[in-house]
Design an enzyme around this catalytic site. Structure first.
Site, PDB file in Angstrom:
ATOM      1  N   LEU A 131     -42.400 -45.777  31.006  1.00 45.83           N
ATOM      2  CA  LEU A 131     -41.814 -44.485  30.661  1.00 45.83           C
ATOM      3  C   LEU A 131     -41.454 -44.458  29.188  1.00 45.83           C
ATOM      4  CD1 LEU A 131     -39.483 -44.092  33.787  1.00 45.83           C
ATOM      5  CD2 LEU A 131     -41.875 -43.416  33.531  1.00 45.83           C
ATOM      6  N   GLU A 132     -42.250 -43.753  28.410  1.00 46.25           N
ATOM      7  CA  GLU A 132     -42.012 -43.690  26.968  1.00 46.25           C
ATOM      8  C   GLU A 132     -42.437 -42.330  26.433  1.00 46.25           C
ATOM      9  OE1 GLU A 132     -44.804 -46.199  24.696  1.00 46.25           O
ATOM     10  OE2 GLU A 132     -45.450 -47.034  26.604  1.00 46.25           O
ATOM     11  N   GLU A 133     -42.525 -42.216  25.117  1.00 45.88           N
ATOM     12  CA  GLU A 133     -42.851 -40.937  24.509  1.00 45.88           C
ATOM     13  C   GLU A 133     -44.229 -40.464  24.954  1.00 45.88           C
ATOM     14  OE1 GLU A 133     -42.591 -41.452  20.311  1.00 45.88           O
ATOM     15  OE2 GLU A 133     -40.414 -41.473  20.296  1.00 45.88           O
TER      16      GLU A 133
END
Length: 389
Positions: free
Chosen positions: A141-143
């Protein structure tokens, strides 16, 4: 009952799965990332023979590029009809290994963004678990997804559903690292997990691409992240470390940071001495030497841009799993047959997905429409490195 309600026992016997027995969790915790369809995928069997590695983190499952709530590899290859990744998994399992699948990553549209709610997001991921008979899954879960509150609520909710409906499933959650541990969005993700009562096997940070300088800055970030976990969940230090993970980047990062073999050893020593749950890295596709070794000061998706022997960094994952890598001299890698260069890249030309060019003695393939974006400028950019020419 929806697909999200399917149990792990059913998944292990579903069509396309092998019924593979699970490895010990320490192997899933040590599994390095491997892109099985992009970035000149290495032969996992050769890596296993050379290093003793038994687990691989396959990346990435995304929503379809054209929209919809169904799982694909990289946004383009539907999981439902996949045979290519299944073949890679079969190769690994035939040698006594196993895989985890990572969902999300930096680019593309995530299922948490495309699906209506947590239940439908979980149903999409359950298709992946069932297809491949998985015992482990990673939520990366990141940009830009982790800036989307609704998407993160869907992802965390889906992870909780999968954990409940697949007993024994090893679940890791990976997010961006900062020198302070993780940033505001990472902290919001942790709060969402707390509010939903979701505790994975670990929360891992990626301490690179954020102003880091070697192992000392990474271990400092891990110490700071431990404090964040303690304050968020009310854990003591030991419990927080038991739910903490490290996901590094071998060699040269996207922003030009350098992480050498000695840096990996230092972080490995920190992780084992603090009894952390996970130690992994991005990526096996890069765990080989460029030509020249520093790749002209550029970051590549197919080599590390530091001096190394093939699979040097994989051996640290093997050590984290509690196994001593082989010490024999590996069989030399055959000299590859020279590949001719495609037409030179031109900054003024508009390229569509699938177009091939050459730049800096490498061939590149466009992942999507692009213009005036230099090949190799970013691992996550529009160009896929197809190797030297």
């Amino acid at each position: 009952m929806t697909a999200a309600g399917t149990t792990g026992l059913v998944a292990a016997n579903a069509s396309g799965a092998t019924g593979q027995d699970a490895l010990g969790n320490r192997w899933y915790a040590a599994a390095p990332y491997l892109m099985p369809l992009d970035n000149d995928p290495p032969d996992p069997a050769a890596i296993m023979d050379a290093t003793g590695l038994k687990a691989f983190q396959l990346a990435f499952v995304l929503a379809p590029n054209g929209g919809g709530c169904s799982p694909t590899w990289g946004g383009t290859a539907p999981v439902s009809s996949d045979t290519a990744v299944q073949s890679t998994i079969s190769t690994i399992r035939a040698k006594g290994g196993d895989v985890s699948v990572s969902i999300g990553g930096y680019g593309g549209t995530k299922l948490g963004q495309a699906c209506a709610d947590a239940a439908s997001t979980a149903a999409a991921y359950q298709q992946v678990i069932t297809k491949y008979g998985l015992h482990a899954i990673d939520f990366d879960l990141e940009e830009p997804e982790y800036e989307n509150t609704a998407a993160i609520k869907n992802e965390i909710g889906a992870a909780r559903i999968l954990q409940q409906n697949n007993p024994g499933l090893y679940v890791s959650v990976t997010t961006a690292g900062t020198v302070d541990g993780t940033g505001w969005f990472g902290k919001q993700m942790l709060l969402e997990a707390k509010s939903q009562g979701f505790i994975p096997n670990n929360f891992s940070i990626m301490p690179f691409d954020g102003g880091f300088s070697g192992a000392a800055s990474q271990t400092a970030a891990l110490t700071n992240f431990n404090s964040i976990l303690r304050s968020t969940f009310g854990w003591d230090e030991a419990t927080a470390y038991a739910h903490e993970g490290f996901s590094g980047m071998n060699g040269r990062s996207d922003t030009g940071e350098i992480f050498s073999q000695s840096d990996f050893q230092t972080v490995l020593d920190y992780a084992t001495s603090h009894h952390m749950d996970r130690f992994t890295f991005w990526a096996l596709n890069r765990d080989r030497q460029c030509s020249p070794p520093d790749n002209g000061g550029r970051t590549s998706g197919t080599c590390s841009s530091v001096a190394q022997s093939d699979w040097d960094f994989a051996k640290y994952s093997v050590k984290f799993a509690g196994v001593t890598p082989p010490t024999g001299t590996p069989t030399p890698t055959p000299t590859p047959t020279p590949v001719s260069c495609e037409p030179a890249w031109n900054s003024s030309t508009a390229y569509t997905g699938g177009s091939e060019v050459s730049y800096a003695q490498h061939n590149w393939k466009a992942k999507w429409w692009t213009q005036n974006e230099v090949p190799g400028a970013s691992t996550w950019g529009p160009w896929q490195d197809e190797g030297a020419c």
